[in-house]
Design a protein around this motif. Structure first.
Motif, PDB file in Angstrom:
ATOM      1  N   ALA A  79     -20.729 -12.623  35.589  1.00 45.98           N
ATOM      2  CA  ALA A  79     -21.627 -11.816  35.042  1.00 45.98           C
ATOM      3  C   ALA A  79     -20.641 -10.654  34.280  1.00 45.98           C
ATOM      4  CB  ALA A  79     -22.096 -10.862  36.156  1.00 45.98           C
ATOM      5  N   ILE A  80     -19.436 -10.492  34.858  1.00 50.61           N
ATOM      6  CA  ILE A  80     -18.718  -9.706  33.749  1.00 50.61           C
ATOM      7  C   ILE A  80     -18.325 -10.435  32.428  1.00 50.61           C
ATOM      8  CG2 ILE A  80     -16.402  -8.603  33.677  1.00 50.61           C
ATOM      9  CD1 ILE A  80     -16.925  -7.643  36.484  1.00 50.61           C
ATOM     10  N   TYR A  81     -18.009 -11.480  32.967  1.00 50.60           N
ATOM     11  CA  TYR A  81     -17.488 -12.252  31.594  1.00 50.60           C
ATOM     12  C   TYR A  81     -18.613 -12.531  30.517  1.00 50.60           C
ATOM     13  CZ  TYR A  81     -15.574 -16.136  28.640  1.00 50.60           C
ATOM     14  OH  TYR A  81     -15.160 -16.763  27.416  1.00 50.60           O
ATOM     15  N   PHE A  82     -19.724 -12.957  30.944  1.00 48.29           N
ATOM     16  CA  PHE A  82     -20.718 -13.304  30.125  1.00 48.29           C
ATOM     17  C   PHE A  82     -21.500 -12.262  29.543  1.00 48.29           C
ATOM     18  CE2 PHE A  82     -20.428 -17.419  32.048  1.00 48.29           C
ATOM     19  CZ  PHE A  82     -20.066 -18.141  30.949  1.00 48.29           C
ATOM     20  N   VAL A  83     -21.481 -10.916  30.274  1.00 44.85           N
ATOM     21  CA  VAL A  83     -22.412  -9.633  29.887  1.00 44.85           C
ATOM     22  C   VAL A  83     -21.545  -8.789  29.187  1.00 44.85           C
ATOM     23  CG1 VAL A  83     -23.393  -7.952  30.693  1.00 44.85           C
ATOM     24  CG2 VAL A  83     -24.014  -9.951  31.792  1.00 44.85           C
ATOM     25  N   VAL A  84     -20.022  -8.622  29.466  1.00 46.25           N
ATOM     26  CA  VAL A  84     -19.249  -7.730  28.941  1.00 46.25           C
ATOM     27  C   VAL A  84     -18.175  -8.400  28.058  1.00 46.25           C
ATOM     28  CG1 VAL A  84     -17.638  -6.084  29.489  1.00 46.25           C
ATOM     29  CG2 VAL A  84     -19.586  -6.187  30.831  1.00 46.25           C
ATOM     30  N   VAL A  85     -17.370  -9.258  28.261  1.00 46.79           N
ATOM     31  CA  VAL A  85     -16.214  -9.829  27.795  1.00 46.79           C
ATOM     32  C   VAL A  85     -16.889 -10.544  26.454  1.00 46.79           C
ATOM     33  CG1 VAL A  85     -14.240 -11.196  27.875  1.00 46.79           C
ATOM     34  CG2 VAL A  85     -14.607  -9.841  29.722  1.00 46.79           C
ATOM     35  N   VAL A  86     -17.568 -11.686  26.578  1.00 50.36           N
ATOM     36  CA  VAL A  86     -17.931 -12.463  25.448  1.00 50.36           C
ATOM     37  C   VAL A  86     -18.628 -11.545  24.385  1.00 50.36           C
ATOM     38  CG1 VAL A  86     -19.424 -13.989  24.563  1.00 50.36           C
ATOM     39  CG2 VAL A  86     -18.191 -14.364  26.515  1.00 50.36           C
ATOM     40  N   PRO A  87     -19.454 -10.493  24.829  1.00 47.62           N
ATOM     41  CA  PRO A  87     -20.103  -9.732  23.576  1.00 47.62           C
ATOM     42  C   PRO A  87     -19.115  -8.839  23.012  1.00 47.62           C
ATOM     43  CG  PRO A  87     -21.775  -9.847  25.480  1.00 47.62           C
ATOM     44  CD  PRO A  87     -20.327 -10.481  25.970  1.00 47.62           C
ATOM     45  N   MET A  88     -18.130  -8.186  23.812  1.00 48.40           N
ATOM     46  CA  MET A  88     -16.999  -7.414  23.317  1.00 48.40           C
ATOM     47  C   MET A  88     -16.135  -8.303  22.417  1.00 48.40           C
ATOM     48  SD  MET A  88     -17.401  -4.199  24.089  1.00 48.40           S
ATOM     49  CE  MET A  88     -15.729  -3.747  23.725  1.00 48.40           C
ATOM     50  N   ASN A  89     -15.705  -9.341  22.666  1.00 49.09           N
ATOM     51  CA  ASN A  89     -14.883 -10.010  21.928  1.00 49.09           C
ATOM     52  C   ASN A  89     -15.716 -10.523  20.512  1.00 49.09           C
ATOM     53  OD1 ASN A  89     -12.970 -10.290  23.676  1.00 49.09           O
ATOM     54  ND2 ASN A  89     -13.503 -12.314  24.355  1.00 49.09           N
ATOM     55  N   HIS A  90     -17.190 -10.731  20.485  1.00 47.84           N
ATOM     56  CA  HIS A  90     -17.781 -10.998  19.266  1.00 47.84           C
ATOM     57  C   HIS A  90     -17.966  -9.518  18.491  1.00 47.84           C
ATOM     58  CE1 HIS A  90     -19.073 -15.041  19.990  1.00 47.84           C
ATOM     59  NE2 HIS A  90     -19.659 -14.759  21.223  1.00 47.84           N
ATOM     60  N   MET A  91     -18.169  -8.604  19.218  1.00 43.27           N
ATOM     61  CA  MET A  91     -18.079  -7.398  18.341  1.00 43.27           C
ATOM     62  C   MET A  91     -16.692  -6.964  17.623  1.00 43.27           C
ATOM     63  SD  MET A  91     -20.589  -4.960  20.962  1.00 43.27           S
ATOM     64  CE  MET A  91     -19.358  -3.349  20.434  1.00 43.27           C
ATOM     65  N   ILE A  92     -15.469  -7.158  18.503  1.00 42.69           N
ATOM     66  CA  ILE A  92     -14.176  -7.057  17.857  1.00 42.69           C
ATOM     67  C   ILE A  92     -14.032  -8.011  16.636  1.00 42.69           C
ATOM     68  CG2 ILE A  92     -12.017  -7.148  18.551  1.00 42.69           C
ATOM     69  CD1 ILE A  92     -12.649  -6.283  21.184  1.00 42.69           C
ATOM     70  N   GLU A  93     -14.452  -9.143  16.708  1.00 44.81           N
ATOM     71  CA  GLU A  93     -14.326  -9.973  15.750  1.00 44.81           C
ATOM     72  C   GLU A  93     -14.984  -9.589  14.436  1.00 44.81           C
ATOM     73  OE1 GLU A  93     -15.457 -14.124  16.962  1.00 44.81           O
ATOM     74  OE2 GLU A  93     -13.778 -13.888  18.594  1.00 44.81           O
ATOM     75  N   ARG A  94     -16.413  -9.336  14.758  1.00 47.19           N
ATOM     76  CA  ARG A  94     -16.995  -8.862  13.637  1.00 47.19           C
ATOM     77  C   ARG A  94     -16.462  -7.573  12.778  1.00 47.19           C
ATOM     78  NH1 ARG A  94     -22.877  -8.106  15.733  1.00 47.19           N
ATOM     79  NH2 ARG A  94     -21.951  -8.016  17.494  1.00 47.19           N
ATOM     80  N   ARG A  95     -16.025  -6.600  13.663  1.00 49.24           N
ATOM     81  CA  ARG A  95     -15.261  -5.328  13.265  1.00 49.24           C
ATOM     82  C   ARG A  95     -14.123  -5.742  12.473  1.00 49.24           C
ATOM     83  NH1 ARG A  95     -11.947  -2.047  17.192  1.00 49.24           N
ATOM     84  NH2 ARG A  95     -10.708  -3.929  16.522  1.00 49.24           N
ATOM     85  N   ASN A  96     -13.225  -6.865  13.013  1.00 48.54           N
ATOM     86  CA  ASN A  96     -12.070  -7.082  12.458  1.00 48.54           C
ATOM     87  C   ASN A  96     -12.259  -7.842  11.100  1.00 48.54           C
ATOM     88  OD1 ASN A  96     -10.568  -5.985  14.382  1.00 48.54           O
ATOM     89  ND2 ASN A  96      -9.975  -8.076  15.421  1.00 48.54           N
ATOM     90  N   ARG A  97     -13.381  -8.657  11.006  1.00 47.51           N
ATOM     91  CA  ARG A  97     -13.585  -9.426   9.792  1.00 47.51           C
ATOM     92  C   ARG A  97     -14.185  -8.299   8.698  1.00 47.51           C
ATOM     93  NH1 ARG A  97     -17.824 -13.631  11.547  1.00 47.51           N
ATOM     94  NH2 ARG A  97     -17.297 -12.417  13.448  1.00 47.51           N
ATOM     95  N   ARG A  98     -15.038  -7.540   9.264  1.00 49.93           N
ATOM     96  CA  ARG A  98     -15.413  -6.280   8.247  1.00 49.93           C
ATOM     97  C   ARG A  98     -14.246  -5.613   7.444  1.00 49.93           C
ATOM     98  NH1 ARG A  98     -18.269  -3.129  11.659  1.00 49.93           N
ATOM     99  NH2 ARG A  98     -16.797  -1.335  11.602  1.00 49.93           N
ATOM    100  N   LEU A  99     -13.354  -5.398   8.452  1.00 50.91           N
ATOM    101  CA  LEU A  99     -12.162  -4.349   7.934  1.00 50.91           C
ATOM    102  C   LEU A  99     -10.957  -5.349   7.238  1.00 50.91           C
ATOM    103  CD1 LEU A  99     -11.740  -2.127  11.008  1.00 50.91           C
ATOM    104  CD2 LEU A  99     -12.486  -1.642   8.962  1.00 50.91           C
ATOM    105  N   GLY A 100     -11.195  -6.679   7.537  1.00 48.70           N
ATOM    106  CA  GLY A 100     -10.440  -7.573   6.753  1.00 48.70           C
ATOM    107  C   GLY A 100      -9.020  -7.841   7.580  1.00 48.70           C
ATOM    108  N   ILE A 101      -9.040  -7.514   8.834  1.00 50.46           N
ATOM    109  CA  ILE A 101      -7.940  -7.730   9.873  1.00 50.46           C
ATOM    110  C   ILE A 101      -7.969  -9.412  10.453  1.00 50.46           C
ATOM    111  CG2 ILE A 101      -6.900  -7.260  11.859  1.00 50.46           C
ATOM    112  CD1 ILE A 101      -8.146  -4.297  11.500  1.00 50.46           C
ATOM    113  N   GLN A 102      -6.764  -9.933  10.002  1.00 49.45           N
ATOM    114  CA  GLN A 102      -6.955 -11.508  10.653  1.00 49.45           C
ATOM    115  C   GLN A 102      -5.591 -11.443  11.543  1.00 49.45           C
ATOM    116  OE1 GLN A 102      -9.050 -13.934   9.871  1.00 49.45           O
ATOM    117  NE2 GLN A 102     -10.256 -12.476   8.620  1.00 49.45           N
ATOM    118  N   PRO A 103      -6.020 -11.641  12.878  1.00 49.12           N
ATOM    119  CA  PRO A 103      -4.898 -11.519  13.674  1.00 49.12           C
ATOM    120  C   PRO A 103      -4.230 -12.958  13.827  1.00 49.12           C
ATOM    121  CG  PRO A 103      -7.045 -12.195  15.062  1.00 49.12           C
ATOM    122  CD  PRO A 103      -7.397 -11.649  13.435  1.00 49.12           C
ATOM    123  N   ASP A 104      -2.933 -12.811  13.663  1.00 49.09           N
ATOM    124  CA  ASP A 104      -2.072 -14.031  13.538  1.00 49.09           C
ATOM    125  C   ASP A 104      -1.297 -14.141  14.777  1.00 49.09           C
ATOM    126  OD1 ASP A 104      -0.094 -15.745  11.188  1.00 49.09           O
ATOM    127  OD2 ASP A 104      -0.766 -16.259  13.125  1.00 49.09           O
TER     128      ASP A 104
END
Length: 131
Positions: A79-104
């Motif tokens: 429940a924690i993984y699918f309800v919290v971790v996965v959506p948060m990771n998607h939100m962080i990825e979208r934010r990073n793409r919007r800001l032009g941050i590419q983690p290496d």
């Protein structure tokens, strides 16, 4: 002395930890309700009972209680993984793409001196074992 205490309390780590504990306690009730009211009834539809407490009972030794605890733990983790971790990771990825941050990850690992030291130790052990 009070200034030191104030500096300690106002450090980012202490405040972040305090917020995390409070949010974690509040979120625990949400996860508990999800597991008890949604996931366990679905499992009881499949298995026929909502818990396994009397499963594999031999007198006072009740392995079913352990099985129920393990199933509850896995459900909470899922429940924690699918309800919290996965959506948060998607939100962080979208934010990073919007800001032009590419983690290496490779560059970060290469710059870390501990990783470099561990790599040297690994290579030295490999060369010794090949002799």
């Amino acid at each position: 002395m009070l200034t030191g205490f104030k500096n300690f309390i106002m450090k980012g780590n202490v405040v972040d930890l305090a917020v995390a504990v409070v949010i974690g306690a509040a979120f625990g009730a949400v996860v508990d309700a999800l597991v008890k009211s949604v996931m366990m009834p679905l499992i009881s539809l499949l298995v026929g009972q909502p818990n396994f407490d009397d499963f594999l009972a031999f007198g006072d030794v009740r392995f079913g209680v352990l099985l129920t605890a393990v199933v509850n733990f896995l459900l909470v983790a899922a429940a924690i993984y699918f309800v919290v971790v996965v959506p948060m990771n998607h939100m962080i990825e979208r934010r990073n793409r919007r800001l032009g941050i590419q983690p290496d990850v490779k560059e970060e690992a290469a710059e870390d001196p501990q990783i470099a030291l561990l790599t040297e130790i690994r290579d030295a052990l490999r060369s010794q074992s090949s002799k």
